[in-house]
Design a protein around this motif. Structure first.
Motif, mmCIF file in Angstrom:
data_model
loop_
_atom_site.group_PDB
_atom_site.id
_atom_site.type_symbol
_atom_site.label_atom_id
_atom_site.label_comp_id
_atom_site.label_asym_id
_atom_site.label_seq_id
_atom_site.Cartn_x
_atom_site.Cartn_y
_atom_site.Cartn_z
ATOM 1 N N GLN A 173 3.718 -11.502 26.050
ATOM 2 C CA GLN A 173 2.398 -11.042 25.289
ATOM 3 C C GLN A 173 2.162 -12.121 24.313
ATOM 4 N N VAL A 174 3.289 -12.869 23.739
ATOM 5 C CA VAL A 174 2.865 -13.896 22.807
ATOM 6 C C VAL A 174 2.623 -15.401 23.440
ATOM 7 N N GLN A 175 2.957 -15.423 24.526
ATOM 8 C CA GLN A 175 2.484 -16.864 25.318
ATOM 9 C C GLN A 175 1.090 -16.745 25.836
ATOM 10 N N LEU A 176 0.412 -15.487 25.844
ATOM 11 C CA LEU A 176 -1.079 -15.561 26.329
ATOM 12 C C LEU A 176 -1.941 -16.300 25.252
ATOM 13 N N HIS A 177 -1.354 -16.504 23.933
ATOM 14 C CA HIS A 177 -2.112 -17.019 22.845
ATOM 15 C C HIS A 177 -1.292 -18.479 22.316
ATOM 16 N N SER A 178 -2.129 -19.174 21.577
ATOM 17 C CA SER A 178 -1.589 -20.641 21.135
ATOM 18 C C SER A 178 -2.049 -20.885 19.917
ATOM 19 N N GLY A 179 -1.491 -21.954 19.234
ATOM 20 C CA GLY A 179 -1.699 -22.261 17.980
ATOM 21 C C GLY A 179 -1.704 -21.316 16.858
ATOM 22 N N ASP A 180 -2.594 -21.120 15.765
ATOM 23 C CA ASP A 180 -2.529 -20.321 14.741
ATOM 24 C C ASP A 180 -2.399 -18.663 15.289
ATOM 25 N N GLU A 181 -3.233 -18.566 16.377
ATOM 26 C CA GLU A 181 -3.405 -17.139 16.862
ATOM 27 C C GLU A 181 -1.956 -16.714 17.553
ATOM 28 N N GLN A 182 -1.302 -17.664 17.977
ATOM 29 C CA GLN A 182 0.163 -17.335 18.690
ATOM 30 C C GLN A 182 1.140 -16.760 17.494
ATOM 31 N N LEU A 183 1.003 -17.385 16.314
ATOM 32 C CA LEU A 183 1.705 -17.177 15.249
ATOM 33 C C LEU A 183 1.231 -15.634 14.577
ATOM 34 N N VAL A 184 0.087 -15.462 14.690
ATOM 35 C CA VAL A 184 -0.322 -14.119 14.131
ATOM 36 C C VAL A 184 0.223 -13.112 15.097
ATOM 37 N N VAL A 185 -0.011 -13.508 16.496
ATOM 38 C CA VAL A 185 0.534 -12.279 17.431
ATOM 39 C C VAL A 185 2.119 -12.048 17.578
ATOM 40 N N LEU A 186 2.831 -13.313 17.092
ATOM 41 C CA LEU A 186 4.128 -13.312 17.046
ATOM 42 C C LEU A 186 4.479 -12.527 15.671
ATOM 43 N N GLY A 187 3.791 -12.568 14.756
ATOM 44 C CA GLY A 187 4.053 -11.734 13.580
ATOM 45 C C GLY A 187 4.149 -10.499 13.876
ATOM 46 N N ASN A 188 2.903 -9.998 14.493
ATOM 47 C CA ASN A 188 2.695 -8.495 15.025
ATOM 48 C C ASN A 188 3.900 -8.012 15.917
ATOM 49 N N VAL A 189 4.072 -8.722 16.884
ATOM 50 C CA VAL A 189 5.132 -8.550 17.867
ATOM 51 C C VAL A 189 6.571 -8.314 17.054
ATOM 52 N N TRP A 190 6.842 -9.164 16.107
ATOM 53 C CA TRP A 190 8.339 -9.171 15.398
ATOM 54 C C TRP A 190 8.229 -7.769 14.609
ATOM 55 N N ASP A 191 6.898 -7.527 13.888
ATOM 56 C CA ASP A 191 7.062 -6.518 13.228
ATOM 57 C C ASP A 191 7.184 -4.994 13.882
ATOM 58 N N ARG A 192 6.613 -4.898 15.208
ATOM 59 C CA ARG A 192 6.816 -3.938 15.972
ATOM 60 C C ARG A 192 8.354 -3.800 16.377
ATOM 61 N N PHE A 193 8.869 -5.042 16.902
ATOM 62 C CA PHE A 193 10.231 -5.092 17.115
ATOM 63 C C PHE A 193 11.174 -4.405 16.139
ATOM 64 N N PHE A 194 10.893 -5.063 14.808
ATOM 65 C CA PHE A 194 11.956 -4.977 13.636
ATOM 66 C C PHE A 194 11.842 -3.540 13.206
ATOM 67 N N THR A 195 10.680 -2.821 13.055
ATOM 68 C CA THR A 195 10.381 -1.633 12.517
ATOM 69 C C THR A 195 10.414 -0.441 13.029
ATOM 70 N N GLU A 196 10.205 -0.614 14.655
ATOM 71 C CA GLU A 196 10.107 0.372 15.608
ATOM 72 C C GLU A 196 11.303 0.362 16.887
ATOM 73 N N ILE A 197 11.305 -0.920 17.565
ATOM 74 C CA ILE A 197 12.212 -0.902 18.538
ATOM 75 C C ILE A 197 13.534 -1.086 18.127
ATOM 76 N N LEU A 198 13.911 -1.933 17.351
ATOM 77 C CA LEU A 198 15.212 -2.102 16.652
ATOM 78 C C LEU A 198 15.765 -0.790 16.276
ATOM 79 N N PRO A 199 15.317 -0.319 15.545
ATOM 80 C CA PRO A 199 15.893 1.033 14.905
ATOM 81 C C PRO A 199 16.097 2.042 16.100
ATOM 82 N N THR A 200 15.203 2.230 16.991
ATOM 83 C CA THR A 200 15.303 3.060 18.147
ATOM 84 C C THR A 200 16.433 2.795 18.956
ATOM 85 N N LEU A 201 16.799 1.328 19.261
ATOM 86 C CA LEU A 201 17.595 0.870 19.980
ATOM 87 C C LEU A 201 19.214 1.128 19.436
ATOM 88 N N GLN A 202 19.094 1.124 17.869
ATOM 89 C CA GLN A 202 20.373 1.293 17.423
ATOM 90 C C GLN A 202 20.551 2.698 17.279
#
Length: 238
Positions: free
Chosen positions: A52-81
């Motif tokens: 998902q992140v590699q579909l973008h580049s430059g500043d846009e990739q950083l924004v997408v990475l931030g969104n992906v991390w936010d979902r991973f850290f607040t939703e996926i990670l607690p569920t896995l735990q």
């Protein structure tokens, strides 16, 4: 895999999964659960995140990475735990394994050092991601050193981890008095920490690990506004 695709757990599904894992832990398959979690579930799930992140580049990739991390850290990670709660108590917790996997299988695959240096804006979620991942310590590794180079780009001032840096030339000086800033311990991600708020709570400073032995204390100043002219300097306090 449904966890990585954003699907929520159904009613009583968490209880059923916990009981199934507890049962497996009592069988011959119990010793393979952590291996399955680390090398199958996380590897497959995070490969999709990376795509998902590699579909973008430059500043846009950083924004997408931030969104992906936010979902991973607040939703996926607690569920896995929650799902793998019965597996707690291993050398590395489910939380630590998951964060290290995100570091190695997503972040470091993107080669972001140049993009971070030239970006017009680094999202707060990306800064939070770097600092949270820096707080997860496994054995000294090349991956952790690569992560610190990224943190060094976005955090000022920055103090590099002396234990994971090649030993430089040393200069002797007297040890600082108790309570001095140099005696501060590292900021380390722990299992019991509350989750950071979305895009908030970004730590502006990091503190190097302090190595103590009979000879004294060794620490490293990172290259940056606090560093002396000429780059990093190693200091041994006796």
């Amino acid at each position: 895999m449904q966890v990585f695709q954003g699907s929520a757990l159904q009613t009583n599904e968490l209880f059923t999964l916990n009981e199934s894992i507890r049962w497996l832990l009592k069988t011959e398959m119990g010793s393979f659960i952590t291996d399955y979690f680390q090398n199958q579930l996380l590897t497959r799930g995070l490969s999709e995140v990376l795509d998902q992140v590699q579909l973008h580049s430059g500043d846009e990739q950083l924004v997408v990475l931030g969104n992906v991390w936010d979902r991973f850290f607040t939703e996926i990670l607690p569920t896995l735990q929650a799902i793998f709660y019965p597996v707690q108590g291993q050398e590395l917790s489910v939380r630590q394994i998951s964060l290290l996997a995100f570091r190695d299988l997503v972040l470091l695959k993107l080669h972001l050092q140049d993009d971070l240096r030239t970006a017009s804006f680094v999202p707060a979620a990306v800064k939070q991601m770097l600092l949270v991942l820096q707080g997860v310590h496994d054995a000294p590794s090349l991956e952790f050193c690569q992560l610190e180079r990224l943190v060094e780009v976005v955090v000022t001032p920055f103090i590099r981890d002396a234990l994971l840096t090649d030993p430089p030339r040393h200069q002797e000086m007297r040890a600082p008095p108790p309570g001095d800033a140099l005696s501060l311990g590292p900021l380390v991600e722990t299992e019991g920490e509350a989750y950071l708020e979305k895009t908030g709570g970004v730590r502006r400073h990091t503190v190097a690990n302090v190595h103590c032995d009979e000879g004294g204390v060794t620490f490293m100043l990172g290259a940056g506004p606090m560093a002396p002219k000429g780059g990093r300097r190693g200091v041994t306090c006796r």
